[in-house]
Motif scaffolding. Sequence first.
Motif, PDB file in Angstrom:
ATOM      1  N   LYS A 280       1.540   7.908  -3.559  1.00 17.67           N
ATOM      2  CA  LYS A 280       1.093   7.372  -2.281  1.00 17.67           C
ATOM      3  C   LYS A 280       1.840   6.130  -1.804  1.00 17.67           C
ATOM      4  CE  LYS A 280      -3.704   8.992  -2.732  1.00 17.67           C
ATOM      5  NZ  LYS A 280      -5.133   8.572  -2.724  1.00 17.67           N
ATOM      6  N   ALA A 281       2.333   5.320  -2.731  1.00 14.76           N
ATOM      7  CA  ALA A 281       2.749   3.994  -2.271  1.00 14.76           C
ATOM      8  C   ALA A 281       4.017   3.449  -2.899  1.00 14.76           C
ATOM      9  CB  ALA A 281       1.601   3.012  -2.508  1.00 14.76           C
ATOM     10  N   PRO A 282       5.073   4.251  -3.087  1.00 10.09           N
ATOM     11  CA  PRO A 282       6.288   3.683  -3.688  1.00 10.09           C
ATOM     12  C   PRO A 282       6.932   2.602  -2.831  1.00 10.09           C
ATOM     13  CG  PRO A 282       6.689   5.919  -2.888  1.00 10.09           C
ATOM     14  CD  PRO A 282       5.216   5.700  -2.829  1.00 10.09           C
ATOM     15  N   LEU A 283       6.979   2.796  -1.517  1.00  5.50           N
ATOM     16  CA  LEU A 283       7.583   1.795  -0.635  1.00  5.50           C
ATOM     17  C   LEU A 283       6.699   0.560  -0.506  1.00  5.50           C
ATOM     18  CD1 LEU A 283       9.175   3.955   2.204  1.00  5.50           C
ATOM     19  CD2 LEU A 283      10.324   2.740   0.346  1.00  5.50           C
ATOM     20  N   LEU A 284       5.395   0.764  -0.570  1.00  3.20           N
ATOM     21  CA  LEU A 284       4.494  -0.390  -0.556  1.00  3.20           C
ATOM     22  C   LEU A 284       4.678  -1.219  -1.826  1.00  3.20           C
ATOM     23  CD1 LEU A 284       1.226   1.176   0.894  1.00  3.20           C
ATOM     24  CD2 LEU A 284       2.561  -0.672   1.925  1.00  3.20           C
ATOM     25  N   LEU A 285       4.921  -0.536  -2.942  1.00  6.03           N
ATOM     26  CA  LEU A 285       5.201  -1.242  -4.193  1.00  6.03           C
ATOM     27  C   LEU A 285       6.474  -2.069  -4.052  1.00  6.03           C
ATOM     28  CD1 LEU A 285       4.480  -1.695  -7.182  1.00  6.03           C
ATOM     29  CD2 LEU A 285       5.845   0.325  -7.723  1.00  6.03           C
ATOM     30  N   LEU A 286       7.489  -1.500  -3.415  1.00  2.00           N
ATOM     31  CA  LEU A 286       8.736  -2.224  -3.181  1.00  2.00           C
ATOM     32  C   LEU A 286       8.500  -3.421  -2.269  1.00  2.00           C
ATOM     33  CD1 LEU A 286      11.810  -2.537  -3.383  1.00  2.00           C
ATOM     34  CD2 LEU A 286      12.020  -0.891  -1.496  1.00  2.00           C
ATOM     35  N   PHE A 287       7.714  -3.226  -1.228  1.00  2.00           N
ATOM     36  CA  PHE A 287       7.394  -4.318  -0.302  1.00  2.00           C
ATOM     37  C   PHE A 287       6.738  -5.482  -1.045  1.00  2.00           C
ATOM     38  CE2 PHE A 287       4.605  -6.562   2.621  1.00  2.00           C
ATOM     39  CZ  PHE A 287       5.412  -6.765   3.724  1.00  2.00           C
ATOM     40  N   CYS A 288       5.728  -5.171  -1.851  1.00  2.00           N
ATOM     41  CA  CYS A 288       5.034  -6.216  -2.610  1.00  2.00           C
ATOM     42  C   CYS A 288       5.969  -6.862  -3.631  1.00  2.00           C
ATOM     43  CB  CYS A 288       3.817  -5.626  -3.317  1.00  2.00           C
ATOM     44  SG  CYS A 288       2.504  -5.069  -2.203  1.00  2.00           S
ATOM     45  N   ALA A 289       6.836  -6.057  -4.251  1.00  4.04           N
ATOM     46  CA  ALA A 289       7.766  -6.586  -5.254  1.00  4.04           C
ATOM     47  C   ALA A 289       8.733  -7.593  -4.636  1.00  4.04           C
ATOM     48  CB  ALA A 289       8.539  -5.449  -5.901  1.00  4.04           C
ATOM     49  N   ILE A 290       9.200  -7.315  -3.422  1.00  4.12           N
ATOM     50  CA  ILE A 290      10.097  -8.252  -2.731  1.00  4.12           C
ATOM     51  C   ILE A 290       9.386  -9.586  -2.513  1.00  4.12           C
ATOM     52  CG2 ILE A 290      11.287  -8.729  -0.547  1.00  4.12           C
ATOM     53  CD1 ILE A 290      11.835  -5.697  -0.370  1.00  4.12           C
ATOM     54  N   MET A 291       8.138  -9.525  -2.073  1.00  9.89           N
ATOM     55  CA  MET A 291       7.373 -10.751  -1.836  1.00  9.89           C
ATOM     56  C   MET A 291       7.176 -11.545  -3.121  1.00  9.89           C
ATOM     57  SD  MET A 291       4.467  -9.673   0.970  1.00  9.89           S
ATOM     58  CE  MET A 291       3.860 -11.365   1.000  1.00  9.89           C
ATOM     59  N   VAL A 292       6.817 -10.849  -4.200  1.00 12.03           N
ATOM     60  CA  VAL A 292       6.562 -11.527  -5.473  1.00 12.03           C
ATOM     61  C   VAL A 292       7.839 -12.161  -6.022  1.00 12.03           C
ATOM     62  CG1 VAL A 292       5.949 -11.153  -7.886  1.00 12.03           C
ATOM     63  CG2 VAL A 292       4.556 -10.146  -6.087  1.00 12.03           C
ATOM     64  N   CYS A 293       8.943 -11.423  -5.970  1.00  8.13           N
ATOM     65  CA  CYS A 293      10.210 -11.937  -6.509  1.00  8.13           C
ATOM     66  C   CYS A 293      10.683 -13.164  -5.746  1.00  8.13           C
ATOM     67  CB  CYS A 293      11.280 -10.848  -6.471  1.00  8.13           C
ATOM     68  SG  CYS A 293      11.009  -9.510  -7.656  1.00  8.13           S
ATOM     69  N   ILE A 294      10.544 -13.141  -4.424  1.00 13.18           N
ATOM     70  CA  ILE A 294      10.976 -14.289  -3.623  1.00 13.18           C
ATOM     71  C   ILE A 294      10.078 -15.488  -3.881  1.00 13.18           C
ATOM     72  CG2 ILE A 294      11.201 -15.174  -1.268  1.00 13.18           C
ATOM     73  CD1 ILE A 294      12.247 -12.457  -0.439  1.00 13.18           C
ATOM     74  N   ASN A 295       8.782 -15.256  -4.016  1.00 16.26           N
ATOM     75  CA  ASN A 295       7.878 -16.364  -4.340  1.00 16.26           C
ATOM     76  C   ASN A 295       8.265 -17.007  -5.658  1.00 16.26           C
ATOM     77  OD1 ASN A 295       5.281 -17.084  -6.115  1.00 16.26           O
ATOM     78  ND2 ASN A 295       4.890 -17.679  -3.998  1.00 16.26           N
TER      79      ASN A 295
END
Length: 404
Positions: free
Chosen positions: A317-332
Amino acid sequence: MQTTFISPDNTWALMAITCGWVAVSIWLEQTYAWASKLSGAIIALVGALVLTNLNIIPTHAPWFDDIIWGYVVPLAIPLLLLQCNIKKIWRQSGKLLFLFLIGSVGTACAAMLAYTLLKGKIPYLEGVAAMMTGSYIGGGVNFAALSASFDVPSKVVAATTVADNLLMAVYFFVLITIPSLSFFRKHFKHPHLDEVESKGVNEEAKTQAAAYWERKPVSLMDIALNIAVSTIIVCISNAIAAFLGNVIPTSNEFLKIINSLFGNKYLIMTTVAMLVATFGGEKVERMAGTQEIGTFLIYLFLFVIGVPASIMEILQKAPLLLLFCAIMVCINMLVCFVFGKLLKCSLEDIILASNANIGGPTTAAAMAISKGWVKLVGPIMLIGTLGYVIGTYFGTIVGNLLGA
């Protein structure tokens, strides 16, 4: 709907599995050096992740959703704050608050960057960006408020929640592992790690965790007072939050935000507990067992964090959503480590500031406790709670800028 070996309504079995695995996690942490480095917290979380994805336990059940989240977590928060004098905390917080605020700005910028990279590939991404900005600065209350504010469909909200839960399991594992890596020890100061390690490990305590959590005298009266004070604080806080939620109007967007903040029981609960700890005097400071009981309850909470993280559901259901959240976490994390280095912050401060942003005050406090950084538990709990205040503001700004 796929069935699991343990049904959601089999509360006693789920309670036995949760408490049993938490006990095993604590035993491993205090018995073996490898488990001590990994920490009982992450062992508890990974255990839940494995049990869920082997289809042994359900991702949702009354024990997880109603009892742990509804009763165990609220009870744990005051217990963990009863030894935290607010007058001392402000003196001890130092650069931690400033670093947390910098991390919050980094989260908002990360959301807009991730939106730019994935625009058109995820439906309702503007609203998702707003939700995750609020969540990765504050917590679930901000996530819920912003999803409603921007009318994000429930299917998208559910998929985003699943992606976030799986990413959190990986993220906590990374943060807990960082202090044991020589690269970070070499390039960042780590006074709290040094303090824990300087205590040494006696012959009976095979690990640092065992040395820190050695047996202490706790009386029946201590246990009774701890539970009584904590439940009273939760009861009073719920009443205050409900009252403020009813009397503060919601006639415009600003008042809605004010209402959601002052009607937040966790924000009120933290405030009341801190006031009790600050003005309760020596009687509160002498109450033994608060950390032990509160930490056990937090371990139950950490187990539940890993439960909803279904790997198959993410893949479907959410591979791209996982990528979206991962980008946010990594930048933080990148922002916190870069500015933490520039500001000459300690490694512990940097890790906890990022944790308070992404995971919230409860998970940050849990990490501080599991690592033995006791002087940082109060400051990070208070600073992390500030995220509840500013998270909705940041999320609303991001959502409006992106046209949600």
